[in-house]
Design an enzyme around this catalytic site. Sequence first.
Site, PDB file in Angstrom:
ATOM      1  N   TYR A 292       0.814  -1.222   0.000  1.00 24.23           N
ATOM      2  CA  TYR A 292       0.000   0.000   0.000  1.00 24.23           C
ATOM      3  C   TYR A 292       0.852   1.280   0.000  1.00 24.23           C
ATOM      4  CZ  TYR A 292      -3.984  -3.033   0.790  1.00 24.23           C
ATOM      5  OH  TYR A 292      -4.948  -3.982   0.635  1.00 24.23           O
TER       6      TYR A 292
ATOM      7  N   TYR B  13     -11.812  -8.240   7.174  1.00 27.58           N
ATOM      8  CA  TYR B  13     -10.697  -8.282   6.219  1.00 27.58           C
ATOM      9  C   TYR B  13     -10.403  -9.744   5.885  1.00 27.58           C
ATOM     10  CZ  TYR B  13      -6.215  -7.932   3.952  1.00 27.58           C
ATOM     11  OH  TYR B  13      -5.205  -8.042   3.031  1.00 27.58           O
TER      12      TYR B  13
ATOM     13  N   ASP C 183     -12.471 -17.550   9.089  1.00 27.51           N
ATOM     14  CA  ASP C 183     -11.149 -17.099   8.653  1.00 27.51           C
ATOM     15  C   ASP C 183     -10.322 -16.829   9.911  1.00 27.51           C
ATOM     16  OD1 ASP C 183      -8.911 -15.743   7.842  1.00 27.51           O
ATOM     17  OD2 ASP C 183      -9.961 -14.381   6.475  1.00 27.51           O
TER      18      ASP C 183
ATOM     19  N   LYS D 241      -0.686 -17.028   8.174  1.00 29.42           N
ATOM     20  CA  LYS D 241       0.102 -16.207   9.094  1.00 29.42           C
ATOM     21  C   LYS D 241       0.883 -17.028  10.134  1.00 29.42           C
ATOM     22  CE  LYS D 241      -1.873 -11.763   8.235  1.00 29.42           C
ATOM     23  NZ  LYS D 241      -3.208 -11.324   7.882  1.00 29.42           N
TER      24      LYS D 241
HETATM   25  C1  LIG Z   1      -3.780 -11.362   6.559  1.00 24.54           C
HETATM   26  C2  LIG Z   1      -5.144 -11.924   6.423  1.00 24.54           C
HETATM   27  C3  LIG Z   1      -5.576 -12.497   5.208  1.00 24.54           C
HETATM   28  C4  LIG Z   1      -4.721 -12.504   3.967  1.00 24.54           C
HETATM   29  O1  LIG Z   1      -3.546 -13.205   4.120  1.00 24.54           O
HETATM   30  P1  LIG Z   1      -2.308 -12.929   3.113  1.00 24.54           P
HETATM   31  O2  LIG Z   1      -1.296 -13.951   3.506  1.00 24.54           O
HETATM   32  O3  LIG Z   1      -1.869 -11.522   3.347  1.00 24.54           O
HETATM   33  O4  LIG Z   1      -2.824 -13.130   1.731  1.00 24.54           O
HETATM   34  C5  LIG Z   1      -6.857 -13.038   5.171  1.00 24.54           C
HETATM   35  N1  LIG Z   1      -7.653 -13.026   6.255  1.00 24.54           N
HETATM   36  C6  LIG Z   1      -7.277 -12.496   7.428  1.00 24.54           C
HETATM   37  C7  LIG Z   1      -8.206 -12.538   8.591  1.00 24.54           C
HETATM   38  C8  LIG Z   1      -6.011 -11.917   7.553  1.00 24.54           C
HETATM   39  O5  LIG Z   1      -5.646 -11.352   8.717  1.00 24.54           O
END
Ligand SMILES: *Cc1c(COP(=O)(O)O)cnc(C)c1O
Length: 425
Positions: A14, A141, A242, A271
């Site tokens: 960004y 997100y 997620d 992550k």
């Molecule tokens: C960071 C994140 C993503 C995306 O992961 P990337 O490895 O950056 O593509 C998706 N969902 C959540 C909740 C996240 O924190």
Amino acid sequence: MDLTFDRDHIWHPYTSTLAPLTCYPVTSANGVYLELKDGTQLIDGMSSWWSAIHGYNHPHLNNAAHSQIDKMSHVMFGGITHDPAINLCKKLLNFAPDNLEHVFLADSGSVAVEVSLKMALQYWHARGETRPKFLTLRDGYHGDTFAAMSVTDPNNSMHSLYKGFLPEHIFAPSPNIGFWQEWHESDLDDFKRTIDAHHHEVAAVILEPIVQGAGGMRIYHPNFLKGVRELCDQYGVLLILDEIATGFGRTGKMFACEHADVQPDILCVGKALTGGYMTLSATLASKHVADTVCGGEAGCFMHGPTFMGNPLACSVATASMELLETGDWKHQTEQIEQIFAKLLPALKQHELVADVRWLGAIGVVETTKPVNMEAIQAHFVEQGVWIRPFGKLIYMMPPFISNQENIEQLIAAIQNALQSSDCFS
Ligand SMILES: *Cc1c(COP(=O)(O)O)cnc(C)c1O
């Protein structure tokens, strides 16, 4: 280090080519510290975006990478399998909610989300029903690729820029009831109304359980998640959780959905899965979802990235799971949470502070004015910490190995920034 080249030619997340902001040159990282080129040691408050939960340069993780790289760095996953993937998936299924039985390994968090959405769509296709929509929450997100972006908050991810191309989904208001607040049945009303109206066309509800991360760092009541699970069951809609940000201990539970004692039909992780070393993610599905998907017209799940199941990434992730198996993370995140609970409320007195919140190893200070990124970043570096806020959100998600002094220093640096008006615009 050629910082001029960096500024003139390399895009960072960004950032603008017209007005590039300062980037700090890091030459090594060890434990909770990032080391800058001039030797400055910064206490890391970000875990490199939730990932480096055990800290940097960890001997056990390094060992896993070293011993794997001498065997093989990568082989294709089509028609071939290997111990690194098998060992990792075994551990993953051990940790995950026990209804989940099948693992799809993917490249990044966004791809894990894409995969989960494709699974849900193939699931309904196999059942002969047209369900082209997803239902999600405002302020969420889910990643930067198109499908992931389409279920991310429309304002935060600027849907207007991609209008006409981006699919349009259904957004319910985000939960307005904090984790530590008192729950009322009416707190579910908005979501209930939305799913009541749209369930016929909804393939799945997708959301971040308990903590909405990059979309607003909102920490909400477990009963909301419980209610969502019940409504999904009532209407026969799939639930995708997620846990890319929340998974692997960050909220004080192995998975955030455990706060509400619910199980998803599909789970996305990334992550912290990686131990912070190499990009890797996974999408887990229940046997019912997996078997329905594969019983459909295609006869398989239609996805297969080139670097699927990368052995090097899987070996380090397995080593990271081994560190989690010791159980130390529980005590560590509990201790971090206690420090947040003790020190953050006092910041509320400050006129620039709109709210403070915390859970596990997540601490958030929401300000009344947006930060001046360039100024506040320089301020934090001067204070010996690495914290990277966005908008009105100054937040900490330190490595679990951080000690009391480390956390206190992060909070003190924020406290100091609040005294310095040039840190805010
Ligand atoms: C960071 C994140 C993503 C995306 O992961 P990337 O490895 O950056 O593509 C998706 N969902 C959540 C909740 C996240 O924190």
